[in-house]
Design a protein around this motif. Sequence first.
Motif, mmCIF file in Angstrom:
data_model
loop_
_atom_site.group_PDB
_atom_site.id
_atom_site.type_symbol
_atom_site.label_atom_id
_atom_site.label_comp_id
_atom_site.label_asym_id
_atom_site.label_seq_id
_atom_site.Cartn_x
_atom_site.Cartn_y
_atom_site.Cartn_z
ATOM 1 N N ILE A 12 4.427 0.631 -1.749
ATOM 2 C CA ILE A 12 3.862 0.850 -0.424
ATOM 3 C C ILE A 12 2.625 -0.020 -0.236
ATOM 4 O O ILE A 12 2.450 -0.658 0.800
ATOM 5 C CB ILE A 12 3.541 2.340 -0.190
ATOM 6 C CG1 ILE A 12 4.833 3.148 -0.116
ATOM 7 C CG2 ILE A 12 2.709 2.538 1.066
ATOM 8 C CD1 ILE A 12 4.629 4.643 -0.130
ATOM 9 N N SER A 13 1.781 -0.086 -1.244
ATOM 10 C CA SER A 13 0.578 -0.901 -1.184
ATOM 11 C C SER A 13 0.930 -2.381 -1.026
ATOM 12 O O SER A 13 0.310 -3.084 -0.223
ATOM 13 C CB SER A 13 -0.260 -0.699 -2.443
ATOM 14 O OG SER A 13 -1.392 -1.531 -2.420
ATOM 15 N N ASP A 14 1.904 -2.837 -1.771
ATOM 16 C CA ASP A 14 2.331 -4.233 -1.659
ATOM 17 C C ASP A 14 2.895 -4.515 -0.275
ATOM 18 O O ASP A 14 2.615 -5.574 0.306
ATOM 19 C CB ASP A 14 3.379 -4.564 -2.725
ATOM 20 C CG ASP A 14 2.793 -4.635 -4.120
ATOM 21 O OD1 ASP A 14 1.549 -4.689 -4.254
ATOM 22 O OD2 ASP A 14 3.586 -4.621 -5.082
ATOM 23 N N ALA A 15 3.647 -3.589 0.273
ATOM 24 C CA ALA A 15 4.217 -3.766 1.614
ATOM 25 C C ALA A 15 3.111 -3.815 2.664
ATOM 26 O O ALA A 15 3.174 -4.622 3.595
ATOM 27 C CB ALA A 15 5.197 -2.641 1.924
ATOM 28 N N ARG A 16 2.096 -2.964 2.505
ATOM 29 C CA ARG A 16 0.980 -2.968 3.457
ATOM 30 C C ARG A 16 0.191 -4.266 3.370
ATOM 31 O O ARG A 16 -0.232 -4.818 4.393
ATOM 32 C CB ARG A 16 0.070 -1.779 3.202
ATOM 33 C CG ARG A 16 0.714 -0.454 3.621
ATOM 34 C CD ARG A 16 -0.203 0.701 3.412
ATOM 35 N NE ARG A 16 -1.267 0.641 4.412
ATOM 36 C CZ ARG A 16 -2.291 1.455 4.441
ATOM 37 N NH1 ARG A 16 -2.421 2.392 3.522
ATOM 38 N NH2 ARG A 16 -3.211 1.351 5.363
ATOM 39 N N LYS A 17 -0.018 -4.761 2.159
ATOM 40 C CA LYS A 17 -0.726 -6.030 1.992
ATOM 41 C C LYS A 17 0.053 -7.174 2.627
ATOM 42 O O LYS A 17 -0.522 -8.038 3.292
ATOM 43 C CB LYS A 17 -0.957 -6.322 0.510
ATOM 44 C CG LYS A 17 -2.029 -5.466 -0.114
ATOM 45 C CD LYS A 17 -2.185 -5.788 -1.579
ATOM 46 C CE LYS A 17 -3.190 -4.860 -2.234
ATOM 47 N NZ LYS A 17 -3.303 -5.101 -3.666
ATOM 48 N N LYS A 18 1.362 -7.178 2.430
ATOM 49 C CA LYS A 18 2.209 -8.213 3.012
ATOM 50 C C LYS A 18 2.155 -8.151 4.536
ATOM 51 O O LYS A 18 2.037 -9.172 5.213
ATOM 52 C CB LYS A 18 3.653 -8.053 2.517
ATOM 53 C CG LYS A 18 4.584 -9.108 3.034
ATOM 54 C CD LYS A 18 5.991 -8.916 2.508
ATOM 55 C CE LYS A 18 6.918 -9.951 3.099
ATOM 56 N NZ LYS A 18 8.292 -9.766 2.690
ATOM 57 N N MET A 60 4.877 4.173 -9.177
ATOM 58 C CA MET A 60 5.628 2.988 -8.800
ATOM 59 C C MET A 60 5.810 2.909 -7.289
ATOM 60 O O MET A 60 5.679 1.840 -6.715
ATOM 61 C CB MET A 60 6.971 2.990 -9.527
ATOM 62 C CG MET A 60 7.738 1.708 -9.367
ATOM 63 S SD MET A 60 6.894 0.263 -10.022
ATOM 64 C CE MET A 60 7.810 -0.027 -11.471
ATOM 65 N N ALA A 61 6.076 4.037 -6.646
ATOM 66 C CA ALA A 61 6.273 4.044 -5.200
ATOM 67 C C ALA A 61 4.990 3.672 -4.475
ATOM 68 O O ALA A 61 5.019 2.978 -3.464
ATOM 69 C CB ALA A 61 6.772 5.406 -4.736
ATOM 70 N N ARG A 62 3.850 4.142 -4.989
ATOM 71 C CA ARG A 62 2.567 3.806 -4.367
ATOM 72 C C ARG A 62 2.323 2.301 -4.395
ATOM 73 O O ARG A 62 1.815 1.735 -3.440
ATOM 74 C CB ARG A 62 1.421 4.519 -5.072
ATOM 75 C CG ARG A 62 1.278 5.937 -4.672
ATOM 76 C CD ARG A 62 0.019 6.507 -5.253
ATOM 77 N NE ARG A 62 -0.064 7.909 -4.919
ATOM 78 C CZ ARG A 62 -0.857 8.748 -5.501
ATOM 79 N NH1 ARG A 62 -1.647 8.335 -6.467
ATOM 80 N NH2 ARG A 62 -0.892 10.004 -5.143
ATOM 81 N N ARG A 63 2.661 1.693 -5.504
ATOM 82 C CA ARG A 63 2.461 0.247 -5.628
ATOM 83 C C ARG A 63 3.332 -0.493 -4.618
ATOM 84 O O ARG A 63 2.898 -1.455 -3.989
ATOM 85 C CB ARG A 63 2.774 -0.207 -7.043
ATOM 86 C CG ARG A 63 2.527 -1.671 -7.225
ATOM 87 C CD ARG A 63 2.757 -2.111 -8.625
ATOM 88 N NE ARG A 63 1.999 -3.322 -8.848
ATOM 89 C CZ ARG A 63 1.697 -3.794 -10.000
ATOM 90 N NH1 ARG A 63 2.045 -3.170 -11.086
ATOM 91 N NH2 ARG A 63 1.013 -4.913 -10.108
#
Length: 71
Positions: free
Chosen positions: A6-12, A1-4
């Motif tokens: 972080i990934s969503d934050a990086r995409k944003k 869940m944490a990886r997702r």
Amino acid sequence: MARRSISDARKKDTREKIELGGLIVKAGLRYEKRALLLGLLIDAASRMKGDENERLRLTAIGAEAFDNDPA
């Protein structure tokens, strides 16, 4: 869940940077040096502080540019 998350934050973050770069292109400043671009932004930020009229003036210029967008 944490990886997702972080990934969503990086995409944003990436999307936001792409959009901001698009504003540089739209302003006709694509080929200017980075130091000039940063100087322009710092100067504008400084002039806007405590000056609502300057903020409104710059907002009107930007809104007109968006309104004139052929897309």
